[in-house]
Design an enzyme around this catalytic site. Sequence first.
Site, PDB file in Angstrom:
ATOM      1  N   GLU A   1       4.006  -2.378  -9.664  1.00 46.70           N
ATOM      2  CA  GLU A   1       4.236  -3.445 -10.596  1.00 46.70           C
ATOM      3  C   GLU A   1       3.494  -2.598 -11.888  1.00 46.70           C
ATOM      4  O   GLU A   1       4.123  -2.956 -13.092  1.00 46.70           O
ATOM      5  CB  GLU A   1       3.173  -4.608 -10.164  1.00 46.70           C
ATOM      6  CG  GLU A   1       3.863  -5.404  -8.909  1.00 46.70           C
ATOM      7  CD  GLU A   1       3.081  -6.532  -8.666  1.00 46.70           C
ATOM      8  OE1 GLU A   1       2.112  -6.331  -8.043  1.00 46.70           O
ATOM      9  OE2 GLU A   1       3.470  -7.672  -9.025  1.00 46.70           O
TER      10      GLU A   1
ATOM     11  N   GLU B   1       3.077  -7.363  -0.207  1.00 43.30           N
ATOM     12  CA  GLU B   1       2.589  -8.577  -0.301  1.00 43.30           C
ATOM     13  C   GLU B   1       2.811  -9.556   0.814  1.00 43.30           C
ATOM     14  O   GLU B   1       1.924 -10.396   1.352  1.00 43.30           O
ATOM     15  CB  GLU B   1       2.787  -9.352  -1.575  1.00 43.30           C
ATOM     16  CG  GLU B   1       1.807  -8.451  -2.567  1.00 43.30           C
ATOM     17  CD  GLU B   1       2.372  -7.250  -3.233  1.00 43.30           C
ATOM     18  OE1 GLU B   1       3.441  -6.672  -2.604  1.00 43.30           O
ATOM     19  OE2 GLU B   1       2.131  -6.793  -4.321  1.00 43.30           O
TER      20      GLU B   1
END
Length: 241
Positions: free
Chosen positions: A115, A135
Amino acid sequence: MSNFKTIIYEKQDDIGYVTLNRPYALNAYNLKMRDELYQVLGALGDDTEVKVAIFRGAGERAFCAGADLTEFLTAPSPIIARQARWERDVWGLFLSITKPLIAAVHGYVLGSGIEIALCCDIRLASEDAQFGLPEPGLGIIPAAGGSQTLARVIGGAKALEILLSGRWLKAEEAHRLKLVNRVVPRKELLPEAERLARKIAGFDPVAVSYAKQAIVRGLDLSLGQGLEPEAELADLISRLH
Ligand code: COA
């Protein structure tokens, strides 16, 4: 800027260097790093001496192995840990910077590591880089913009496959999917990022910033709508010369 614990921020010849610096934990992103990154990004955006910045990870093994899992263990739940982490809008600040940002990534590039790289404009990877979004396997979803930035960069179908399956990518596949612009041998990673940074820093900073803004602002618009910010920025710059 020198007394940070999790980040090193340095400047040399118009280039800012932001180094994630927790190599003993594969540069995992913790609350301290969030706070320090927020400060560094603010400084980077304001600092007229810095024309372009390079983001990298300290140590041999990782750019960043994602959110710090030990903080998950001390919080009542991963969701509460995640909420605390995103209290400051680091990601909004990151994406609002109008200077060019280059990510030079190696080793593990997981979770928030991808990210952070996706908040940069140009991504260079070394041959040993491995990318993944763990995640969903931890019962959470990316919350540093990754669900949006990844899909915009590699397309919805591929982003969905990678996120939902938890499959990791090697550098070569990341390049094929256009997640990274270029793959280079490990020892060439920083020199290549610096060559690119120096080239960009040699241009007029206003033109560079406007060119970045024209592309970034247009990405969420139709072609017709995107021509408007381009015309506006072109007009603004013509008045400066
Ligand atoms: N949070 C906190 N510490 C981390 C970490 C993370 N995300 N990733 C790695 N570390 C720490 C390890 O606990 C270990 O610390 P120790 O030496 O004190 O035991 C050190 O970094 C080295 O990692 P290690 O697991 O021993 O290396 P490895 O080569 O066996 O495995 C990984 C590397 C990346 C596969 C493994 O560390 C891993 O799966 N990390 C978690 C990735 C993740 O799920 N991130 C969260 C995304 S939301």
